[in-house]
Design a protein around this motif. Structure first.
Motif, PDB file in Angstrom:
ATOM      1  N   THR A   1       0.824  -1.208   0.000  1.00 56.32           N
ATOM      2  CA  THR A   1       0.000   0.000   0.000  1.00 56.32           C
ATOM      3  C   THR A   1       0.860   1.260   0.000  1.00 56.32           C
ATOM      4  O   THR A   1       2.060   1.225   0.277  1.00 56.32           O
TER       5      THR A   1
ATOM      6  N   GLU B   1       0.859   3.459   2.116  1.00 54.18           N
ATOM      7  CA  GLU B   1       1.303   3.756   3.483  1.00 54.18           C
ATOM      8  C   GLU B   1       2.477   2.874   3.914  1.00 54.18           C
ATOM      9  O   GLU B   1       2.946   2.969   5.052  1.00 54.18           O
TER      10      GLU B   1
ATOM     11  N   ASP C   1      -5.881   3.117  10.232  1.00 59.62           N
ATOM     12  CA  ASP C   1      -4.959   2.257   9.492  1.00 59.62           C
ATOM     13  C   ASP C   1      -5.723   1.157   8.767  1.00 59.62           C
ATOM     14  O   ASP C   1      -5.473   0.875   7.589  1.00 59.62           O
TER      15      ASP C   1
ATOM     16  N   HIS D   1      -8.851   1.121   7.991  1.00 53.34           N
ATOM     17  CA  HIS D   1      -9.684   1.724   6.955  1.00 53.34           C
ATOM     18  C   HIS D   1      -8.857   1.968   5.693  1.00 53.34           C
ATOM     19  O   HIS D   1      -9.317   1.694   4.574  1.00 53.34           O
ATOM     20  N   GLU D   2      -7.641   2.466   5.864  1.00 57.34           N
ATOM     21  CA  GLU D   2      -6.753   2.662   4.710  1.00 57.34           C
ATOM     22  C   GLU D   2      -6.450   1.334   4.024  1.00 57.34           C
ATOM     23  O   GLU D   2      -6.417   1.258   2.787  1.00 57.34           O
ATOM     24  N   ASP D   3      -6.239   0.294   4.819  1.00 55.38           N
ATOM     25  CA  ASP D   3      -6.011  -1.038   4.233  1.00 55.38           C
ATOM     26  C   ASP D   3      -7.214  -1.480   3.406  1.00 55.38           C
ATOM     27  O   ASP D   3      -7.068  -2.022   2.298  1.00 55.38           O
TER      28      ASP D   3
ATOM     29  N   ALA E   1      -7.460   0.384   0.173  1.00 51.57           N
ATOM     30  CA  ALA E   1      -6.416  -0.047  -0.761  1.00 51.57           C
ATOM     31  C   ALA E   1      -6.814  -1.328  -1.480  1.00 51.57           C
ATOM     32  O   ALA E   1      -6.677  -1.431  -2.706  1.00 51.57           O
TER      33      ALA E   1
END
Length: 255
Positions: free
Chosen positions: A8, A10, A77, A79-81, A84
């Motif tokens: 990702t 991040e 975190d 949520h970002e995963d 992605a």
């Protein structure tokens, strides 16, 4: 089979299994400290493969075979995963299936990608649990420990103690979904056991009452616990997901 991995933006490495098939793509969002090898995820994957339905399961960072430590993670975190894997590994409509904390993640996904969602199924959904479950029930001693050490350990009925960090509490407050307007412009099916010691029926009713949705149903299953994984419960999950897949089949294809 070994998982595939997605790197990702991040800097996290997310493990996943994807089954190709017709759309909409069913995306399973697991619970806190759960992984993609759980009973519900594997059951739905087998169902999807048998009918040629596109399906995706994955581990959040700090969970299962993905990179990172659980104690360093937070709602944002994960949520970002989720964003992605949905953005980069799926195309077209998605039916999101969120279990426990994954129910909160599914609602955050729905807010961020409403145009992609063909339907939403929650299983013992735990929206806002960092505030309403953890913080609201902390003793003064636990709050003092959290302030002093940056973390506190909580016992669990299902596994080793949960480590709750100050970051998780603070970050959870920035992602609450029951304190502001929650518009769900698609069909939603909520499943909840009455013998759930982790998420109460009051939480399920609060979500039902709070959300703005023209087609939202809550099914309460007497004596079912938080795992919601016995044959009868699995059949209810399958029926709900199948209903929303059939309804969303005309919205696009995952081929």
């Amino acid at each position: 089979m070994a998982p595939q991995y997605l790197d990702t933006a991040e800097g996290r490495r997310i493990a996943y299994h994807k089954s190709e098939g017709q759309g909409p793509t069913v995306v399973f969002l697991g619970g806190l400290k759960s992984d993609m090898e759980g009973t519900k995820a594997l059951f739905l994957e087998a169902w999807a493969q048998a009918r040629g339905q596109a399906f995706l399961r994955f581990d959040y960072s700090g969970h299962g075979m993905s990179s990172g430590r659980f104690e360093g993670g937070s709602i944002a975190d994960w949520h970002e995963d989720t964003l992605a894997v949905v953005d980069r590994l799926t195309e077209g409509p998605v039916v999101a299936v969120g279990s426990s904390m994954g129910g909160w993640q599914a609602l955050l996904l729905a807010k961020a990608r409403a145009a992609r969602i063909a339907g939403l199924v929650t299983i013992a959904a735990a929206p806002d649990f960092t505030e309403d479950g953890y913080w609201a029930n902390f003793t003064d001693a636990q709050k003092a420990e959290l302030a002093a050490r940056g973390q506190v350990e909580l016992p669990s009925d299902y596994m080793e103690p949960y480590v709750v960090t100050q970051r998780m509490i603070d970050d959870g407050r920035r992602h609450l979904v029951l304190r502001s307007e929650l518009v769900l412009p698609f069909a939603v099916r909520c499943l909840q056991g009455t013998d759930d010691s982790a998420v109460s029926t009051q939480t399920a009713l609060a979500l039902l009452d709070h959300a703005r949705c023209a087609d939202m149903r809550l099914t309460l299953v007497k004596d079912a616990d938080h795992r919601f994984s016995d044959p009868a419960c699995l059949d209810l999950i399958r029926a709900a997901v199948e209903e929303l897949c059939q309804a969303g089949a005309g919205l696009g294809s995952a081929d």
